[in-house]
Write a protein that holds these residues in place. Sequence first.
Motif, PDB file in Angstrom:
ATOM      1  N   LEU A 222     -85.592 -10.185  -8.771  1.00 22.83           N
ATOM      2  CA  LEU A 222     -86.666  -9.641  -7.809  1.00 22.83           C
ATOM      3  C   LEU A 222     -87.833  -9.636  -8.841  1.00 22.83           C
ATOM      4  O   LEU A 222     -88.204  -9.033  -9.792  1.00 22.83           O
ATOM      5  N   LEU A 223     -88.715 -10.865  -8.325  1.00 22.74           N
ATOM      6  CA  LEU A 223     -89.949 -10.969  -9.197  1.00 22.74           C
ATOM      7  C   LEU A 223     -91.181 -10.117  -8.461  1.00 22.74           C
ATOM      8  O   LEU A 223     -91.352 -10.348  -7.402  1.00 22.74           O
ATOM      9  N   ASN A 224     -91.561  -9.427  -9.414  1.00 17.26           N
ATOM     10  CA  ASN A 224     -93.006  -8.583  -9.078  1.00 17.26           C
ATOM     11  C   ASN A 224     -93.989  -8.870  -9.810  1.00 17.26           C
ATOM     12  O   ASN A 224     -94.064  -8.464 -10.919  1.00 17.26           O
ATOM     13  N   SER A 225     -95.105  -9.732  -9.217  1.00 16.00           N
ATOM     14  CA  SER A 225     -95.887  -9.941 -10.043  1.00 16.00           C
ATOM     15  C   SER A 225     -97.270  -9.824  -9.159  1.00 16.00           C
ATOM     16  O   SER A 225     -98.370 -10.729  -9.107  1.00 16.00           O
ATOM     17  N   GLY A 226     -97.626  -8.690  -8.831  1.00 18.00           N
ATOM     18  CA  GLY A 226     -98.783  -8.231  -7.873  1.00 18.00           C
ATOM     19  C   GLY A 226     -98.193  -7.406  -6.719  1.00 18.00           C
ATOM     20  O   GLY A 226     -97.016  -6.857  -6.753  1.00 18.00           O
ATOM     21  N   PRO A 227     -98.670  -7.522  -5.599  1.00 16.11           N
ATOM     22  CA  PRO A 227     -98.357  -6.550  -4.257  1.00 16.11           C
ATOM     23  C   PRO A 227     -97.113  -7.183  -3.679  1.00 16.11           C
ATOM     24  O   PRO A 227     -96.414  -6.717  -2.982  1.00 16.11           O
ATOM     25  N   GLU A 228     -96.877  -8.547  -4.141  1.00 21.75           N
ATOM     26  CA  GLU A 228     -95.541  -9.205  -3.446  1.00 21.75           C
ATOM     27  C   GLU A 228     -94.265  -9.123  -4.259  1.00 21.75           C
ATOM     28  O   GLU A 228     -94.573  -9.378  -5.504  1.00 21.75           O
ATOM     29  N   SER A 229     -93.103  -9.244  -3.826  1.00 17.56           N
ATOM     30  CA  SER A 229     -92.019  -9.166  -4.453  1.00 17.56           C
ATOM     31  C   SER A 229     -91.100 -10.364  -3.828  1.00 17.56           C
ATOM     32  O   SER A 229     -91.113 -10.560  -2.667  1.00 17.56           O
ATOM     33  N   GLU A 230     -90.493 -11.193  -4.702  1.00 22.89           N
ATOM     34  CA  GLU A 230     -89.622 -12.138  -4.390  1.00 22.89           C
ATOM     35  C   GLU A 230     -88.439 -12.042  -4.808  1.00 22.89           C
ATOM     36  O   GLU A 230     -88.033 -12.081  -5.911  1.00 22.89           O
ATOM     37  N   TYR A 231     -87.440 -12.154  -3.928  1.00 25.76           N
ATOM     38  CA  TYR A 231     -85.844 -12.212  -4.304  1.00 25.76           C
ATOM     39  C   TYR A 231     -85.371 -13.535  -4.493  1.00 25.76           C
ATOM     40  O   TYR A 231     -85.514 -14.683  -3.829  1.00 25.76           O
ATOM     41  N   ARG A 232     -84.658 -13.787  -5.567  1.00 28.36           N
ATOM     42  CA  ARG A 232     -84.012 -15.274  -5.887  1.00 28.36           C
ATOM     43  C   ARG A 232     -82.746 -15.188  -6.630  1.00 28.36           C
ATOM     44  O   ARG A 232     -82.677 -14.401  -7.638  1.00 28.36           O
ATOM     45  N   PRO A 233     -81.717 -15.555  -5.996  1.00 21.55           N
ATOM     46  CA  PRO A 233     -80.419 -15.365  -6.683  1.00 21.55           C
ATOM     47  C   PRO A 233     -79.923 -16.631  -7.142  1.00 21.55           C
ATOM     48  O   PRO A 233     -80.308 -17.817  -6.719  1.00 21.55           O
TER      49      PRO A 233
END
Length: 505
Positions: A321-332
């Motif tokens: 789970l990448l958190n680089s600001g207000p957004e988070s992105e899940y990547r498996p």
Amino acid sequence: MYLDATYPYELAGAAENSGARQRQEAATAHREAIRQRLFEADPEGWVLIGPDGSMSQRAEQTLAACRAGADRIWGAVLPVEVDTGRRGRSEILLRDTVRGGYIPVIVVNHKVTDPGQGATTSGLFEWKPAVDETRKVRSQVRDQMRVAHLFRMLERHGLASPAQVAGAIGYGGDCILVHDLTAVLDEYDARLTDRVEIARGRTPTKPSQIGECRTCPWWDRCRAELTRERDVSLVASGQRAEVLRELGVHTIDGLAGWEGAPPEVWPQGPFEDAVVIAKAWLADAPLVRRYRHVHVHRADIEVDIDMESFHEHGAYLWGTLLNSGPESEYRPFVTWDPVPTDDEARSFAEFWTWLSDQRRTAERRGKTFAAYCYSRSAEDKWLLSSARRFRGFPGVPPESEIKAFIGSPEWVDVYQAVTDQFVCPNGKGLKKVAPIAGHHWRDDEAGGEASMSWYREAAGLDGEPDPSQRTRLLEYNEDDVIATKILREWMTDRAVLEIPHIDDL
């Protein structure tokens, strides 16, 4: 044991524990894999006691095979003993060609040795015990008691080897660990005597919480009684409760009011924590802060990581789970080829390349970076293991690179931060702590044991692969990394406001 013997019909109607069922399924699959290997190596050398027929019929077949001098028996069943209530099954009986009689060998789905030296082992296909300079014994008291049990049952029929040894084939199935029964038979006999007395109601018993209670069909009944009595084992289970009772402390209230020096011998963890847990139980507090301030390492760019493995076969999924600001992105990063598989090297290499790119991007931009997991031992194990197993595959880093990362401050164990700063009355697992911070899993059955069963279906280990179970595993993994994120953010922002300090109890 007393309840089992006294209320057998109630026990028969108890709901099946899903975790226990999954462990049984995995153990059955492991035993069958070992059987196939042994039978393929020597198809004519075995007597098979098949699963058909009653237990008494299979016991008669086993005794007949022994009396006929069979060298190797698979699926042995021993006759039920009316006077002691003993019953037993041994995956293998090996004829002792030197001294006569039979040697019981069990097949278990856990490790029985570790790297080291000094264990006595034998090869799988020929019984030749010898000291092994590459392995040491991994203590498994349950295994020792089981093979002692089988030896005594064989002895009763004049079928036990005078060598007084037994064997265990563990996870990996690459050798037989040899157990010297002379060291455990006296303890087994004492335990059997105690259990027979308890089962027959001649030794009075009271409930007391131990680790195995959570999978026991009688737990609801026992927990209700323990709660009514405010029994101290609810907050200090197992041997700790026995120590406290010997000191005259039988209730949670008594432990919460402890004054003076700690006991001279305390089996597990700081005694002071046990007192705090008792106070928390009385105050209905799910967590207690050790300190006035709560801290967890934070960074500009943060990645939460959770790995999924299938027993010891391999790590099939690295969720991020990448958190680089207000957004988070899940990547498996995943392989659905049944592990172990070389495709695991591809998914691991892709995960490591991606993670390394995030670290380099942060450095290039002058940003700080941190990667988080919850209880790093499993992730560390599979990071190092994957680098060793797949050395030379494209994109797989050298082991030294993995060691440098896991030894750096960029690799943060949120579990350790929780352990250091909170007393956790209900346990420190992610499923216990994250809901206090406001996180909930989408799947009510989410958990490590359940995921093993889902993986079998997702990878098609027992038939055609099930795409819905793949989706289920990905959602479960995503929820785990989100839970880690929510928990560490909660520790930073709200924990001080919501969780009482030790002095406040």
